[in-house]
Scaffold this motif. Structure first.
Motif, short mmCIF file in Angstrom:
data_model
loop_
_atom_site.label_atom_id
_atom_site.label_comp_id
_atom_site.label_asym_id
_atom_site.label_seq_id
_atom_site.Cartn_x
_atom_site.Cartn_y
_atom_site.Cartn_z
N TYR A 31 0.86 -1.18 0.00
CA TYR A 31 0.00 0.00 0.00
C TYR A 31 0.90 1.23 0.00
CZ TYR A 31 -3.71 3.23 1.17
OH TYR A 31 -4.59 4.26 1.13
N PRO A 32 0.62 2.24 -0.75
CA PRO A 32 -0.50 2.42 -1.66
C PRO A 32 -0.23 1.73 -2.99
CG PRO A 32 0.86 4.38 -1.71
CD PRO A 32 1.47 3.44 -0.70
N SER A 33 -1.23 1.71 -3.83
CA SER A 33 -1.06 1.14 -5.16
C SER A 33 -0.75 2.25 -6.15
CB SER A 33 -2.31 0.36 -5.57
OG SER A 33 -3.43 1.22 -5.56
N ASN A 34 -0.29 1.86 -7.32
CA ASN A 34 0.00 2.81 -8.38
C ASN A 34 -1.27 3.61 -8.69
OD1 ASN A 34 1.70 4.01 -10.32
ND2 ASN A 34 0.83 2.71 -11.92
N GLY A 35 -1.13 4.93 -8.79
CA GLY A 35 -2.27 5.80 -9.09
C GLY A 35 -2.99 6.32 -7.86
N PHE A 36 -2.52 5.96 -6.68
CA PHE A 36 -3.13 6.40 -5.42
C PHE A 36 -3.20 7.92 -5.36
CE2 PHE A 36 -2.11 7.87 -1.04
CZ PHE A 36 -3.21 7.39 -0.36
N ILE A 37 -4.36 8.44 -4.89
CA ILE A 37 -4.50 9.87 -4.62
C ILE A 37 -4.88 10.00 -3.14
CG2 ILE A 37 -5.78 11.99 -5.14
CD1 ILE A 37 -6.26 10.85 -7.96
N SER A 38 -4.04 10.69 -2.40
CA SER A 38 -4.27 10.82 -0.95
C SER A 38 -5.39 11.81 -0.68
CB SER A 38 -3.00 11.29 -0.25
OG SER A 38 -2.81 12.66 -0.49
N GLU A 39 -5.93 11.72 0.52
CA GLU A 39 -6.94 12.68 0.96
C GLU A 39 -6.32 13.69 1.92
OE1 GLU A 39 -10.28 10.52 2.47
OE2 GLU A 39 -10.55 9.44 0.59
#
Length: 155
Positions: A31-39
């Motif tokens: 974690y995270p995976s490719n393409g992750f967008i954080s909040e």
């Protein structure tokens, strides 16, 4: 003399066959995976590994299983360090070169908003990139695939 030579050759062949049957050591991001967008600016990163004994820096490990390598994680942010062109030198310290010399397998990152690449590199007890089992001198150190993430400013 011929018998001794045959024994040495058979032993050598057996050793090579043994190494060739080893599965590759692998680093990856759980974690995270490719393409992750954080909040938000803080998020958790979990490191995964296969056929690797994760150990603290400075500790020489003598008794690891066959087909396994030993080392600890380094996280490279935005290509700050080129492991393939520096494989004979210890991994340096830097703002975007994070060392997990305690043998950690996860961390909380805090990054300003923006887009980032993340890559794991396995370092040995002296922080040098680890050579895969059975590799020649022309090898690529053990690294993860790069993933690309974005830290949102919506938090």
């Amino acid at each position: 003399m011929k018998l001794l030579l045959l024994i040495v050759m058979a032993f050598s062949f057996a050793m090579k066959a043994d190494v060739s049957s080893c599965e590759k050591a692998k680093l990856y991001f759980e974690y995270p995976s490719n393409g992750f967008i954080s909040e938000g600016s803080k998020f958790k990163v979990v490191f995964g590994s296969k056929n690797i004994s994760i150990n603290p820096a400075g500790v020489i490990v003598d008794n690891i299983k066959d087909c396994m390598v030993s080392g600890h994680h380094h996280l490279i942010i935005n290509d700050e360090y080129d492991v393939n062109n520096s494989k004979d030198m210890p991994i340096p310290y830097g703002k975007n070169i994070l060392h997990f010399g305690g043998g950690q397998t996860e961390a909380e990152l805090s990054l300003p908003p923006g887009k980032y690449s993340l890559q794991l590199v396995l370092g040995d007890y002296e922080h040098r990139p680890v050579k895969p089992i059975g590799s020649s001198n022309n090898y690529q150190p053990i690294t993860s695939e790069k993933i690309y993430i974005e830290v949102s400013d919506d938090a």
